[in-house]
Design an enzyme around this catalytic site. Structure first.
Site, PDB file in Angstrom:
ATOM      1  N   TYR A  48      18.626  26.825  41.326  1.00  0.00           N
ATOM      2  CA  TYR A  48      19.807  26.184  41.663  1.00  0.00           C
ATOM      3  C   TYR A  48      19.087  24.967  42.199  1.00  0.00           C
ATOM      4  O   TYR A  48      18.517  24.710  43.213  1.00  0.00           O
ATOM      5  CB  TYR A  48      20.446  26.653  42.869  1.00  0.00           C
ATOM      6  N   ASP A  68      25.810  26.106  34.960  1.00  0.00           N
ATOM      7  CA  ASP A  68      27.193  26.476  34.688  1.00  0.00           C
ATOM      8  C   ASP A  68      27.718  26.524  36.332  1.00  0.00           C
ATOM      9  O   ASP A  68      29.072  27.115  36.269  1.00  0.00           O
ATOM     10  CB  ASP A  68      27.307  27.721  34.065  1.00  0.00           C
ATOM     11  N   HIS A 114      27.685  33.048  33.306  1.00  0.00           N
ATOM     12  CA  HIS A 114      27.451  33.608  34.923  1.00  0.00           C
ATOM     13  C   HIS A 114      28.442  34.842  35.121  1.00  0.00           C
ATOM     14  O   HIS A 114      28.723  35.193  36.245  1.00  0.00           O
ATOM     15  CB  HIS A 114      28.121  32.343  35.799  1.00  0.00           C
TER      16      HIS A 114
END
Ligand code: 173
Length: 503
Positions: free
Chosen positions: A241, A269, A361
């Site tokens: 991230y 995403d 995801h």
């Protein structure tokens, strides 16, 4: 109070047990969280419950290990406490928890678990409610979550016969690294919600079965703990991230490379975390409702569930021009995780990246995003047409994740051009109900399914799983029955037919 280097005593810490002065102990260290109380995404109430006490047990499952040290200014780190002098926090076991523990003790033997659905069914009833809500939740009406699985039902096999399938081999290479199957354990956050050993269950089982684990940024165990737990030569990837502070990201990436990580999967995403209402509702129930409401009008929003609470560092400004930055800080192969159309896959290829994960995801972000397996079909067509690529391709690898529950799902993806598929939730369910052994059993199930299905398909190795072995001509048709909308339907009573009156 400054950190004097001398260990504090439990009595000293216990004095600071109010909103005016609130100290807590986490992993043998004392922190002054007085000024942080109102900023805590989980609300002040839960911290105040542990004011002056050891909060480690409560803290561990729902925070990445460094959450407290990165969120609190260094002067609020008051140093170690002599744990021998700390009074144990009395554990109150609710009736609900007692019932859960009884169900856990009564769970079936692993030998009775036949497939991934079994793990899910058991996990649902033996996991703490909050943990189940967090793992199983998905965005909005959870349509994409269900579609991920349903999309595989639109692909059918065209098996070949009369081939000698005495020996079948489904091992492969992923980004140049050996894998016992075309599958990897994908990144999922907060492993300790499901089991005290968290992600280490995955690391250890992966080592035994020769599969690759993708370590998540938001693991419950620290990154180094997970790398340290790997067997010699065990391959691990890292899911990233991207932090608003690129210096932090740079440090993390450089550290990962130094520790031998073999691929960097950048999540693209999740500029904002999706609404997972099952998870959010847990929060509503756990918190003082007035506090939740207040938070809606400015201040920290505490109504958003566990995931959103710890995701505020993620940079929504991440964009294509950042790829140059990643190339400049690492030699690890760069893969975008969360690509959802061929145009973006093409862009990634043109930028010289090593691959893409076609993923939504796990249905946790944009509801009505298409499944990875559906997107795979259009990516293969368009990259062939526009760049002359064929798949699987060593230089630019395609991965998918979402909805995979059987080796046949994996085989379908490989036939359509994927190098490998990611599996997330099923392994969480496996270790939440059976620990490391559960994950090992899940991998053994896959092993058996691969062996049988490759024989039945007439494919002796991965190369022989070719596009002609599947009929995916209906993949883009979303005319399968819409999955039943439980949220909506449960609000209505069934119409009654004619009934015999009871006398
Ligand atoms: O899907 C998730 O829950 C996820 O990726 C996440 C992101 C931020 C914090 C916790 C989990």
């Amino acid at each position: 109070m400054a950190n004097t280097g001398k260990a504090l005593t439990g009595d000293e810490v216990a004095l600071h047990n109010t909103r005016e002065s609130c100290w807590i102990i986490v992993h043998g260290n004392v922190y002054d969280v007085t000024d942080f109380l109102d900023d805590h995404p989980g609300g002040s109430k839960i911290i105040l419950k542990y004011a002056g006490k050891d909060a480690t047990k409560e803290y561990d499952p729902i925070h990445p290990p460094d959450a407290i040290t990165t969120n609190l200014k260094p002067e609020k780190h008051l140093g170690p406490v002599d744990l021998a002098t700390v009074e144990k926090v009395e554990e109150i076991i609710t009736n609900e928890e007692r019932a859960r523990q009884a169900r856990l003790a009564a769970r079936p033997l692993l030998s009775e678990i036949l497939n991934f659905h079994d793990f899910e069914a058991i996990a649902r009833v033996v996991m703490p409610e909050k943990a189940w809500a967090y793992y199983s939740s998905a965005a909005d009406d959870e349509i994409t979550n269900r579609e991920n699985h349903a999309a595989f039902h639109r692909i059918w096999f065209r098996p070949r016969i009369l081939r000698d399938v005495t020996v079948v081999d489904w091992s492969t290479t992923i980004l140049g690294h050996k894998s016992s199957m075309p599958l990897y354990i994908t990144a999922t956050a907060l492993g300790k919600l499901g089991h005290p050993d968290g992600e280490l269950n995955l690391t250890r089982a992966a080592a035994k079965h020769g599969v690759i684990q993708m370590i998540p940024t938001l693991a419950s165990c620290s990154f180094d703990e997970i790398v340290d737990a790997a067997a010699p030569g065990q391959v691990q990837f890292f899911q990233l991230y991207v932090n608003k502070d690129r210096e932090i990201t740079k440090r993390i990436v450089e550290h990962a490379e130094k520790r031998g990580i073999k691929g960097l999967f950048i999540t693209v995403d999740a500029p904002q975390l999706g609404r997972r209402e099952k998870d959010m509702r847990q929060k509503f129930e756990a918190e003082d409702p007035s506090e939740v409401k207040q938070a809606g009008q400015g201040g920290v929003d505490r109504s958003q569930g566990a995931a959103r609470a710890i995701s505020s560092f993620i940079d929504p400004g991440l964009n294509w021009s950042d790829m140059q930055f990643f190339k400049s800080i690492t030699k690890m192969p760069l893969i975008l995780k969360g690509v959802q159309c061929w145009e973006d896959a093409l862009e990634a290829y043109d930028m010289g990246l090593a691959g893409v994960v076609l993923s939504n995801h796990g249905g946790r972000q944009l509801d009505f995003a298409r499944s990875g397996i559906e997107v795979l079909v259009e990516v293969v067509v368009n990259l062939k047409e526009k760049r002359g690529l064929s798949f699987p391709n060593e230089q630019f690898q395609l991965f998918i994740d979402g909805g995979v529950r059987r080796a046949t799902d994996v085989i379908k993806a490989v036939a359509l051009g994927a190098t490998a598929v990611g599996v997330g939730r099923p392994f969480l369910y496996a270790f939440s109900s059976y620990g490391q052994e559960g994950v090992e059993k899940a991998l053994r199930i896959l092993h058996d399914e691969f062996e049988m299905n490759m024989r039945l398909l007439g494919a002796r190795n991965i190369k022989e799983i070719v596009p002609d072995m599947v009929d995916a001509s209906n993949i883009h048709l979303h005319t399968v029955p819409v999955p039943s909308d439980n949220l909506y339907e449960s609000n209505y009573e069934r119409l009654q037919g004619a009934r015999i009156k009871e006398t």
